[in-house]
Motif scaffolding. Structure first.
Motif, PDB file in Angstrom:
ATOM      1  N   ILE A  75      -1.435  -4.843   5.398  1.00 39.40           N
ATOM      2  CA  ILE A  75      -2.128  -3.544   5.433  1.00 39.40           C
ATOM      3  C   ILE A  75      -3.770  -3.893   5.023  1.00 39.40           C
ATOM      4  O   ILE A  75      -3.817  -4.270   3.838  1.00 39.40           O
ATOM      5  CB  ILE A  75      -1.577  -2.446   4.596  1.00 39.40           C
ATOM      6  CG1 ILE A  75      -0.458  -1.833   5.146  1.00 39.40           C
ATOM      7  CG2 ILE A  75      -2.707  -1.033   4.423  1.00 39.40           C
ATOM      8  CD1 ILE A  75       0.290  -0.653   4.451  1.00 39.40           C
ATOM      9  N   GLY A  97      -1.517  -2.437   9.544  1.00 44.93           N
ATOM     10  CA  GLY A  97      -2.136  -1.051   9.182  1.00 44.93           C
ATOM     11  C   GLY A  97      -3.533  -1.256   8.652  1.00 44.93           C
ATOM     12  O   GLY A  97      -3.912  -2.363   8.168  1.00 44.93           O
ATOM     13  N   ILE A  99      -6.570   0.703   6.446  1.00 48.08           N
ATOM     14  CA  ILE A  99      -6.661   1.832   5.625  1.00 48.08           C
ATOM     15  C   ILE A  99      -8.232   2.047   5.508  1.00 48.08           C
ATOM     16  O   ILE A  99      -8.761   1.273   4.673  1.00 48.08           O
ATOM     17  CB  ILE A  99      -6.226   1.876   4.166  1.00 48.08           C
ATOM     18  CG1 ILE A  99      -4.653   1.316   4.188  1.00 48.08           C
ATOM     19  CG2 ILE A  99      -6.382   2.781   3.114  1.00 48.08           C
ATOM     20  CD1 ILE A  99      -3.883   2.845   4.513  1.00 48.08           C
ATOM     21  N   ALA A 111       1.064   5.390   4.250  1.00 43.35           N
ATOM     22  CA  ALA A 111       1.137   4.204   4.886  1.00 43.35           C
ATOM     23  C   ALA A 111       1.839   3.039   4.423  1.00 43.35           C
ATOM     24  O   ALA A 111       2.391   2.408   5.402  1.00 43.35           O
ATOM     25  CB  ALA A 111      -0.625   3.891   5.038  1.00 43.35           C
ATOM     26  N   TRP A 121       0.277   1.691  11.133  1.00 43.20           N
ATOM     27  CA  TRP A 121      -0.506   2.694  10.590  1.00 43.20           C
ATOM     28  C   TRP A 121      -2.108   2.134  10.797  1.00 43.20           C
ATOM     29  O   TRP A 121      -2.693   1.579  10.276  1.00 43.20           O
ATOM     30  CB  TRP A 121      -0.294   2.901   8.859  1.00 43.20           C
ATOM     31  CG  TRP A 121      -0.945   4.102   8.421  1.00 43.20           C
ATOM     32  CD1 TRP A 121      -2.420   4.104   7.924  1.00 43.20           C
ATOM     33  CD2 TRP A 121      -0.533   5.251   8.202  1.00 43.20           C
ATOM     34  NE1 TRP A 121      -2.709   5.085   7.478  1.00 43.20           N
ATOM     35  CE2 TRP A 121      -1.424   6.026   7.650  1.00 43.20           C
ATOM     36  CE3 TRP A 121       0.853   5.901   8.547  1.00 43.20           C
ATOM     37  CZ2 TRP A 121      -1.347   7.400   7.043  1.00 43.20           C
ATOM     38  CZ3 TRP A 121       0.682   7.078   7.964  1.00 43.20           C
ATOM     39  CH2 TRP A 121      -0.132   7.904   7.329  1.00 43.20           C
TER      40      TRP A 121
END
Length: 144
Positions: A75, A97, A99, A111, A121
């Motif tokens: 992520i 993912g 963020i 997430a 995500w």
């Protein structure tokens, strides 16, 4: 069984802060990577995290051997490195993912659980940028 989350940011203070946001979650087990202490690929292989939280600097400076299609679910924290860099990381590194910097802790936790469960995500802005980028590449191929 707890979700193993490995934090691998280039900024130690940021790593600790995010780690503290996650510490109280009973279903998350947090560990950290120290980039100055041994082989990071061996550490990841040994600890087998379900999710690796990483920033752009760490991704390209410390995970240069990491390529798309690996078993780890990365992520990427958007530390305002630019939409082109985010899109490049998603497409070339297989990031699972993204963020954004303005994401509340509750969505970060969601997430992590989502990516650990096998989902992707991405926020709406990243999706929009990916679609625009793919469409631009297609248009470029058609006109050449």
């Amino acid at each position: 069984m707890a979700i193993k989350v490995m934090i691998a940011f280039s900024n130690i203070l940021f790593s600790e802060g995010v780690g503290r946001l996650l510490d109280d979650e009973k279903d998350l087990s947090v560990s950290y990577i120290d980039f100055f202490d041994g082989d990071i690929y061996k550490k990841i292989k040994t600890s087998m995290p379900d999710v690796v939280l990483v920033d752009f600097t760490a991704l390209y400076n410390n995970f240069d051997k990491f390529e798309k299609g690996g078993e780890n679910k990365f992520i990427l924290f958007d530390t305002y490195c630019g939409e082109e860099n985010i899109i490049s990381a998603v497409l070339s590194k297989g990031i699972k993912g993204v963020i954004p910097g303005n994401t509340p802790a509750s969505l970060l936790k969601k997430a992590i659980r989502s990516v650990a469960g096998g989902d992707v995500w991405l926020d709406k802005e990243t999706i929009k940028n990916l679609i625009s980028g793919v469409n631009a590449v297609k248009e470029n191929k058609v006109t050449n």
